[in-house]
Design a protein around this motif. Sequence first.
Motif: not given
Length: 318
Positions: A20-22, A205-210, A244-246, A249-253
């Motif tokens: 859904e997010k994609i 930002p997958i690595e930053s969340l890891i 990461a997807l959320e 959507l939230q910070s880079q829209n």
Amino acid sequence: MKPPYQITSEILMLIASISEKIGEINASLLYKRATELRKKNRIKTIQSSLEIEGNTLTEEQITALLENKRVLAPQKDILEVKNAIKVYDYLNQLNPYRIQDLEKAHSILMNGLIEVPGKLRTKNVGIVKGSKIEHIAPGGAMVKGLIKDLFDYLKKDDDLLLIKSCVFHYEFEFIHPFIDGNGRMGRLWQTLILMQQYPVFEFLPIESLIKQQQNVYYNKLSESDKKGNSTPFLEFMLRIILDALEEVLQSQNITLRTEDRIYLFKDKAGPIRFSRKDYLQHFKNISAPTASRDLRWAVEQGIINKFGEQRLTEYQFL
């Protein structure tokens, strides 16, 4: 042989939410962001992935290296960053289904850091955390066969790519196919796998969340080792991907500028002639006058050619 894991209700829920997010990201064109944002996220990815492995350089220092500026830091850390910049720049030329490409990426990533970069290990190794052995990897004589089986699974299994990417990541870390650099390679290769179907993963930002959940990351790897299957790690990584997807959507829209819209549409239109109506259908949230201003600007900048007048007007990218 297929790696062992179970499809739980948690995994099914996460897969549905990720899909859904994609869809939302694709609909809002965030998967093709402006060059400045691409660069920012690449720096974040490199910094986070290397920090997990003990690198000390900050995002500002990595930016300086990208701009060929002098940075005061340990030479090993600088070399790690320079190598990572090279391999991420090379990412689109790598085939995630080829073992030779895995070895090529490792040779770039670990060049000057170990004796034989790009070569699968033949020696036995154990992973030490603190004063105890955390994981004894399969024997060196088994590595080549195990990696071949893992790539066969990746290429031939019918499971969703989202699932296979996470399973590959876990199994890669379990096999520990190289003497060093396995953590950063596992994260890099999962990104590369996902990019084949979802271009947005090049900039997530997958690595930053890891990095923010580094202890949980290692605990889930360990839990999967003890259970003899990758299910705990699979659930963890799918949650990271959803987060990461959320975040995107939230910070880079962002509100796209004229220049952003024109270059985004260039990817869509290619060399084919198009009308203002075609342009408007691609950017449904702008008005007809805004579309006209965008196209006029692009003509003035020499980015596109204009043919005809009024309703018969057509455009073509140079």
